[in-house]
Scaffold this motif. Structure first.
Motif, PDB file in Angstrom:
ATOM      1  N   TYR A  91       0.831  -1.200   0.000  1.00  0.00           N
ATOM      2  CA  TYR A  91       0.000   0.000   0.000  1.00  0.00           C
ATOM      3  C   TYR A  91       0.869   1.254   0.000  1.00  0.00           C
ATOM      4  O   TYR A  91       0.651   2.175  -0.791  1.00  0.00           O
ATOM      5  N   PHE A  92       1.850   1.301   0.896  1.00  0.00           N
ATOM      6  CA  PHE A  92       2.669   2.511   1.026  1.00  0.00           C
ATOM      7  C   PHE A  92       3.754   2.624  -0.037  1.00  0.00           C
ATOM      8  O   PHE A  92       4.268   3.719  -0.272  1.00  0.00           O
ATOM      9  N   ASP A  93       4.084   1.540  -0.709  1.00  0.00           N
ATOM     10  CA  ASP A  93       5.056   1.605  -1.802  1.00  0.00           C
ATOM     11  C   ASP A  93       4.407   1.917  -3.145  1.00  0.00           C
ATOM     12  O   ASP A  93       5.007   2.577  -3.986  1.00  0.00           O
ATOM     13  N   VAL A  94       3.184   1.440  -3.354  1.00  0.00           N
ATOM     14  CA  VAL A  94       2.567   1.559  -4.679  1.00  0.00           C
ATOM     15  C   VAL A  94       1.331   2.455  -4.673  1.00  0.00           C
ATOM     16  O   VAL A  94       1.250   3.429  -5.421  1.00  0.00           O
ATOM     17  N   VAL A  95       0.364   2.135  -3.828  1.00  0.00           N
ATOM     18  CA  VAL A  95      -0.938   2.802  -3.890  1.00  0.00           C
ATOM     19  C   VAL A  95      -0.875   4.225  -3.337  1.00  0.00           C
ATOM     20  O   VAL A  95      -1.308   5.180  -3.992  1.00  0.00           O
ATOM     21  N   GLN A  96      -0.365   4.390  -2.134  1.00  0.00           N
ATOM     22  CA  GLN A  96      -0.373   5.696  -1.479  1.00  0.00           C
ATOM     23  C   GLN A  96       0.393   6.768  -2.254  1.00  0.00           C
ATOM     24  O   GLN A  96      -0.122   7.882  -2.415  1.00  0.00           O
ATOM     25  N   PRO A  97       1.594   6.496  -2.777  1.00  0.00           N
ATOM     26  CA  PRO A  97       2.271   7.548  -3.567  1.00  0.00           C
ATOM     27  C   PRO A  97       1.470   7.967  -4.803  1.00  0.00           C
ATOM     28  O   PRO A  97       1.411   9.153  -5.132  1.00  0.00           O
ATOM     29  N   PHE A  98       0.860   7.006  -5.452  1.00  0.00           N
ATOM     30  CA  PHE A  98       0.060   7.325  -6.633  1.00  0.00           C
ATOM     31  C   PHE A  98      -1.134   8.197  -6.256  1.00  0.00           C
ATOM     32  O   PHE A  98      -1.392   9.224  -6.878  1.00  0.00           O
ATOM     33  N   VAL A  99      -1.845   7.798  -5.207  1.00  0.00           N
ATOM     34  CA  VAL A  99      -3.018   8.550  -4.753  1.00  0.00           C
ATOM     35  C   VAL A  99      -2.618   9.953  -4.301  1.00  0.00           C
ATOM     36  O   VAL A  99      -3.279  10.937  -4.637  1.00  0.00           O
ATOM     37  N   SER A 100      -1.536  10.074  -3.558  1.00  0.00           N
ATOM     38  CA  SER A 100      -1.080  11.385  -3.080  1.00  0.00           C
ATOM     39  C   SER A 100      -0.728  12.308  -4.230  1.00  0.00           C
ATOM     40  O   SER A 100      -1.078  13.493  -4.213  1.00  0.00           O
ATOM     41  N   THR A 101      -0.048  11.775  -5.223  1.00  0.00           N
ATOM     42  CA  THR A 101       0.320  12.586  -6.379  1.00  0.00           C
ATOM     43  C   THR A 101      -0.914  13.077  -7.116  1.00  0.00           C
ATOM     44  O   THR A 101      -1.027  14.253  -7.469  1.00  0.00           O
ATOM     45  N   VAL A 102      -1.851  12.206  -7.338  1.00  0.00           N
ATOM     46  CA  VAL A 102      -3.071  12.572  -8.068  1.00  0.00           C
ATOM     47  C   VAL A 102      -3.892  13.585  -7.283  1.00  0.00           C
ATOM     48  O   VAL A 102      -4.388  14.564  -7.842  1.00  0.00           O
ATOM     49  N   ARG A 103      -4.017  13.391  -5.993  1.00  0.00           N
ATOM     50  CA  ARG A 103      -4.853  14.295  -5.194  1.00  0.00           C
ATOM     51  C   ARG A 103      -4.248  15.682  -5.067  1.00  0.00           C
ATOM     52  O   ARG A 103      -4.979  16.662  -4.913  1.00  0.00           O
ATOM     53  N   THR A 104      -2.938  15.812  -5.124  1.00  0.00           N
ATOM     54  CA  THR A 104      -2.332  17.137  -5.000  1.00  0.00           C
ATOM     55  C   THR A 104      -2.311  17.890  -6.317  1.00  0.00           C
ATOM     56  O   THR A 104      -2.214  19.107  -6.320  1.00  0.00           O
ATOM     57  N   THR A 105      -2.406  17.193  -7.432  1.00  0.00           N
ATOM     58  CA  THR A 105      -2.336  17.876  -8.721  1.00  0.00           C
ATOM     59  C   THR A 105      -3.707  18.239  -9.279  1.00  0.00           C
ATOM     60  O   THR A 105      -3.792  19.015 -10.208  1.00  0.00           O
ATOM     61  N   GLN A 106      -4.762  17.678  -8.760  1.00  0.00           N
ATOM     62  CA  GLN A 106      -6.108  17.958  -9.258  1.00  0.00           C
ATOM     63  C   GLN A 106      -7.025  18.282  -8.077  1.00  0.00           C
ATOM     64  O   GLN A 106      -6.643  18.112  -6.931  1.00  0.00           O
ATOM     65  N   ASP A 107      -8.236  18.720  -8.375  1.00  0.00           N
ATOM     66  CA  ASP A 107      -9.212  19.036  -7.329  1.00  0.00           C
ATOM     67  C   ASP A 107     -10.003  17.792  -6.941  1.00  0.00           C
ATOM     68  O   ASP A 107     -11.225  17.805  -6.924  1.00  0.00           O
ATOM     69  N   ILE A 108      -9.293  16.733  -6.626  1.00  0.00           N
ATOM     70  CA  ILE A 108      -9.930  15.470  -6.284  1.00  0.00           C
ATOM     71  C   ILE A 108     -10.089  15.411  -4.765  1.00  0.00           C
ATOM     72  O   ILE A 108      -9.137  15.616  -4.024  1.00  0.00           O
ATOM     73  N   ARG A 109     -11.309  15.135  -4.310  1.00  0.00           N
ATOM     74  CA  ARG A 109     -11.570  15.086  -2.876  1.00  0.00           C
ATOM     75  C   ARG A 109     -11.258  13.720  -2.276  1.00  0.00           C
ATOM     76  O   ARG A 109     -10.837  13.620  -1.145  1.00  0.00           O
ATOM     77  N   ASN A 110     -11.472  12.665  -3.062  1.00  0.00           N
ATOM     78  CA  ASN A 110     -11.263  11.323  -2.520  1.00  0.00           C
ATOM     79  C   ASN A 110     -11.061  10.345  -3.669  1.00  0.00           C
ATOM     80  O   ASN A 110     -11.620  10.533  -4.750  1.00  0.00           O
ATOM     81  N   ILE A 111     -10.277   9.321  -3.416  1.00  0.00           N
ATOM     82  CA  ILE A 111     -10.111   8.220  -4.359  1.00  0.00           C
ATOM     83  C   ILE A 111     -10.380   6.942  -3.577  1.00  0.00           C
ATOM     84  O   ILE A 111      -9.719   6.671  -2.576  1.00  0.00           O
ATOM     85  N   LEU A 112     -11.378   6.195  -4.023  1.00  0.00           N
ATOM     86  CA  LEU A 112     -11.739   4.938  -3.373  1.00  0.00           C
ATOM     87  C   LEU A 112     -11.510   3.791  -4.340  1.00  0.00           C
ATOM     88  O   LEU A 112     -11.923   3.861  -5.496  1.00  0.00           O
ATOM     89  N   PHE A 113     -10.858   2.755  -3.846  1.00  0.00           N
ATOM     90  CA  PHE A 113     -10.642   1.555  -4.647  1.00  0.00           C
ATOM     91  C   PHE A 113     -11.599   0.467  -4.167  1.00  0.00           C
ATOM     92  O   PHE A 113     -11.875   0.359  -2.970  1.00  0.00           O
ATOM     93  N   TYR A 114     -12.101  -0.312  -5.104  1.00  0.00           N
ATOM     94  CA  TYR A 114     -12.993  -1.431  -4.801  1.00  0.00           C
ATOM     95  C   TYR A 114     -12.311  -2.692  -5.325  1.00  0.00           C
ATOM     96  O   TYR A 114     -12.054  -2.804  -6.521  1.00  0.00           O
ATOM     97  N   THR A 115     -11.994  -3.616  -4.405  1.00  0.00           N
ATOM     98  CA  THR A 115     -11.229  -4.798  -4.781  1.00  0.00           C
ATOM     99  C   THR A 115     -11.850  -6.072  -4.191  1.00  0.00           C
ATOM    100  O   THR A 115     -12.405  -6.034  -3.094  1.00  0.00           O
ATOM    101  N   PRO A 116     -11.722  -7.183  -4.893  1.00  0.00           N
ATOM    102  CA  PRO A 116     -12.184  -8.459  -4.338  1.00  0.00           C
ATOM    103  C   PRO A 116     -11.167  -9.062  -3.378  1.00  0.00           C
ATOM    104  O   PRO A 116     -11.411 -10.128  -2.799  1.00  0.00           O
ATOM    105  N   ASN A 117     -10.046  -8.403  -3.164  1.00  0.00           N
ATOM    106  CA  ASN A 117      -8.956  -8.908  -2.331  1.00  0.00           C
ATOM    107  C   ASN A 117      -9.282  -8.730  -0.844  1.00  0.00           C
ATOM    108  O   ASN A 117      -9.313  -7.607  -0.349  1.00  0.00           O
ATOM    109  N   PRO A 118      -9.491  -9.808  -0.087  1.00  0.00           N
ATOM    110  CA  PRO A 118      -9.824  -9.680   1.333  1.00  0.00           C
ATOM    111  C   PRO A 118      -8.617  -9.340   2.221  1.00  0.00           C
ATOM    112  O   PRO A 118      -8.784  -8.963   3.374  1.00  0.00           O
ATOM    113  N   THR A 119      -7.396  -9.426   1.678  1.00  0.00           N
ATOM    114  CA  THR A 119      -6.204  -9.166   2.490  1.00  0.00           C
ATOM    115  C   THR A 119      -5.708  -7.733   2.356  1.00  0.00           C
ATOM    116  O   THR A 119      -4.700  -7.376   2.953  1.00  0.00           O
ATOM    117  N   PHE A 120      -6.385  -6.918   1.591  1.00  0.00           N
ATOM    118  CA  PHE A 120      -5.944  -5.539   1.348  1.00  0.00           C
ATOM    119  C   PHE A 120      -6.985  -4.592   1.938  1.00  0.00           C
ATOM    120  O   PHE A 120      -7.899  -4.129   1.261  1.00  0.00           O
TER     121      PHE A 120
END
Length: 195
Positions: A91-120
């Protein structure tokens, strides 16, 4: 009354009538010209607003397309992890940096992921299974209609403050075509109103 005064009154009446007619005609013509100009300006303004709106929405769609093509991001969201430590690392190596970059460059309030993965399991990651599929009816509809993305009126976002949002729902099935992995990019409606 003398003829001199009669001629003077006739001249005054004729000049006044001529002046009133000329004034009325000029007023009518200038009103038409101003109205045509206002109509043209309104049309140009509306066209510019539509173009700005298209450009803004296209920027969000480009972000969603980037997520769609990001195999590393999709792999991190779909891989089942043996323990929570490995999930945190992904999460902190892949997902969080991507989300942080996107949220700071655009007027995005939230990014939610929907996954079938029960371990994430994280705050901006929602688990998708058959029991919760009814809760996310938009995803079921997208799967049934084989849609890749759609714009939706999401409603009100309560955290960090009450704010009306709309969202772009995008399936992330590039890495695994049969998966129910998806993302919701939520944007404040005020962004559109500001245009």
């Amino acid at each position: 009354m003398k003829i001199k005064w009669k001629l003077f009154l006739v001249n005054v009446i004729l000049v006044t009538a001529l002046f009133a007619g000329l004034t009325g005609m000029l007023l009518s013509r200038s009103t038409e010209a101003i109205f045509a100009n206002v109509k043209e300006n309104a049309s140009v303004t509306l066209s510019q607003i539509a173009q700005n709106l298209d450009n803004r929405l296209a920027a969000y769609e480009q972000i969603a397309n980037t997520m769609y093509l990001n195999v590393r991001l999709q792999d991190a969201l779909l891989r089942e992890y043996p323990n929570q430590r490995e999930a945190y690392r992904a999460y902190f190596d892949v997902v969080q940096p991507f989300v942080s970059t996107v949220r700071t460059t655009q007027d995005i309030r939230n990014i939610l992921f929907y996954t079938p993965n029960p371990t994430f399991v994280f705050s901006n990651v929602r688990k998708i299974d058959e029991n919760r599929m009814e809760q996310y009816g938009w995803l079921r509809e997208m799967l049934e209609r084989q849609e890749d993305s759609r714009w939706m009126n999401t409603g009100t976002l309560t955290f960090p403050r009450n704010e009306d949002v709309f969202s772009l729902k995008q399936r992330l099935n590039y890495a695994e075509p049969g998966t129910t992995l998806a993302v919701s990019i939520e944007v404040s409606r005020q962004v559109l109103y500001n245009l």
